[in-house]
Scaffold this motif. Structure first.
Motif, PDB file in Angstrom:
ATOM      1  N   ASP A   1       0.831  -1.213   0.000  1.00  0.00           N
ATOM      2  CA  ASP A   1       0.000   0.000   0.000  1.00  0.00           C
ATOM      3  C   ASP A   1       0.858   1.252   0.000  1.00  0.00           C
TER       4      ASP A   1
ATOM      5  N   THR B   1       8.591  -5.486  -7.422  1.00  0.00           N
ATOM      6  CA  THR B   1       9.381  -4.611  -8.293  1.00  0.00           C
ATOM      7  C   THR B   1      10.437  -3.871  -7.483  1.00  0.00           C
TER       8      THR B   1
ATOM      9  N   ARG C   1       8.884   1.537 -18.453  1.00  0.00           N
ATOM     10  CA  ARG C   1       8.721   2.720 -17.613  1.00  0.00           C
ATOM     11  C   ARG C   1      10.017   3.515 -17.496  1.00  0.00           C
TER      12      ARG C   1
ATOM     13  N   GLU D   1       8.179  -4.543 -18.033  1.00  0.00           N
ATOM     14  CA  GLU D   1       7.434  -3.438 -17.432  1.00  0.00           C
ATOM     15  C   GLU D   1       8.389  -2.350 -16.932  1.00  0.00           C
TER      16      GLU D   1
ATOM     17  N   GLU E   1       2.421   1.967  -3.394  1.00  0.00           N
ATOM     18  CA  GLU E   1       1.511   2.204  -4.509  1.00  0.00           C
ATOM     19  C   GLU E   1       1.648   3.597  -5.130  1.00  0.00           C
ATOM     20  N   PRO E   2       1.770   4.633  -4.341  1.00  0.00           N
ATOM     21  CA  PRO E   2       1.919   5.969  -4.946  1.00  0.00           C
ATOM     22  C   PRO E   2       3.125   6.069  -5.875  1.00  0.00           C
ATOM     23  N   LEU E   3       4.105   5.235  -5.678  1.00  0.00           N
ATOM     24  CA  LEU E   3       5.279   5.235  -6.554  1.00  0.00           C
ATOM     25  C   LEU E   3       5.089   4.270  -7.727  1.00  0.00           C
ATOM     26  N   ASP E   4       3.928   3.673  -7.807  1.00  0.00           N
ATOM     27  CA  ASP E   4       3.681   2.671  -8.844  1.00  0.00           C
ATOM     28  C   ASP E   4       4.660   1.514  -8.731  1.00  0.00           C
ATOM     29  N   LEU E   5       4.955   1.175  -7.513  1.00  0.00           N
ATOM     30  CA  LEU E   5       5.826   0.024  -7.270  1.00  0.00           C
ATOM     31  C   LEU E   5       5.091  -0.939  -6.348  1.00  0.00           C
ATOM     32  N   ASN E   6       5.612  -2.130  -6.256  1.00  0.00           N
ATOM     33  CA  ASN E   6       5.129  -3.086  -5.270  1.00  0.00           C
ATOM     34  C   ASN E   6       6.353  -3.798  -4.698  1.00  0.00           C
TER      35      ASN E   6
END
Lengths: 164, 164
Positions: free
Chosen positions: B30, B41, B80, B76, B33-38
């Motif tokens: 969570d 990754t 990016r 991916e 998420e704002p960094l578009d990471l999980n």
DNA sequence: TATTGTTATACTCTATAACTATA
DNA sequence: TATAGTTATAGAGTATAACAATA
């Protein structure tokens, strides 16, 4: 927890816990396999034992599993003769859940497996150290708002609740 | 760890670790998420940073991820603009992996997130307690044969490696 | 009109193995 | 003949939402 030189990673509580949690679940699943159980079905049997007679939706709610999923989960256990769905005494929509005697016997075996698993995990720890570890982890769990006994991954495939 | 009366379950190291590990991973996801990471990754970027120039298969092997999966994962990140696949200097079949400067910047941000996550997790613990917890968990990890820094779930969807 | 349990659908993620290009 | 990377296919597991029976 950034380290200045060398940048030796992965010594954080978060990483260790996640790494160990996954590994422990997997190992526990391997141990349960001879009984044709997995951490999830084990947890299910446990919860049913703890609250016999409850309808499905109560179990689903307690375990945070979508009702539609609970159906398939219980179907399997019922087909194997471990769990029984009986008509609810007052609500004809609902079905009360019970363990069969076979289910009870299997659950007892699984509890022994869980105890073995726990013993293996803590093999290198003294009794005092184990107690202390549980206390520390328990404080984190409380801080994270985790309900005791409810595994947040019970709805998922690979990671289930290792027990006892 | 069967208890005689009341049968109060779920106070075992195994259950706590699994429960907490899952929760911690989810919480970390969570936060990322704002960094578009999980978590996965993030772990990938970390490992590439730690061994720049290595070919894909080395990364796949180190992380125990099937090579075919590594492809999509890296695709991916490359799309990016975070990772670069360059021709290998001596083997024309292989592709050397590098972080782009954008990848490096994002990784630094993610490390801060990981540090915040760690701080939150250990909020109720003193520095000494945290150190002790890490030591205890580390001993279990060693006993379980876990390689330091390699999260056994890196190949999976939901549960990834929370970091730092 | 809301709720219990069920079913159906579509979607995501995964491993397996076939394929190419180099070695 | 073996290896690095890729692609294609098929399978498992999931959530969402529609559904029938009952409250």
């Amino acid at each position: 927890m950034a380290r200045k030189s060398g940048d030796r990673p992965f010594e954080a509580v978060g990483f260790l816990i996640s790494q160990l949690g996954f590994q422990s679940s997997r190992r526990f699943a391997d141990r349960l396999e001879p009984l044709d159980l997995n951490p999830r079905t084990f947890a299910l049997l446990r919860h049913i034992e703890a609250a016999e007679g409850e309808p499905q939706h109560a179990l689903a709610e307690a375990l945070r599993v979508p009702p539609s999923r609970m159906v398939a989960l219980l179907d399997e256990l019922e087909e194997r003769g471990l769990v029984e769905r009986r008509p609810h005494p007052t609500d004809r929509r609902a079905r009360s859940l019970y363990l069969t005697s076979a289910g009870r016997r299997l659950l007892e075996k699984a509890k022994k497996v869980a105890a073995e698993h726990e013993a293996e995990l803590c093999a290198d720890l003294s009794a005092a150290e184990r107690k202390q570890l549980i206390a520390l982890l328990g404080r984190i769990a409380t801080g994270q708002g985790l309900a005791a006994g409810v595994h947040p991954a019970i709805g998922f495939k690979v990671v289930g609740p290792p027990g006892d």
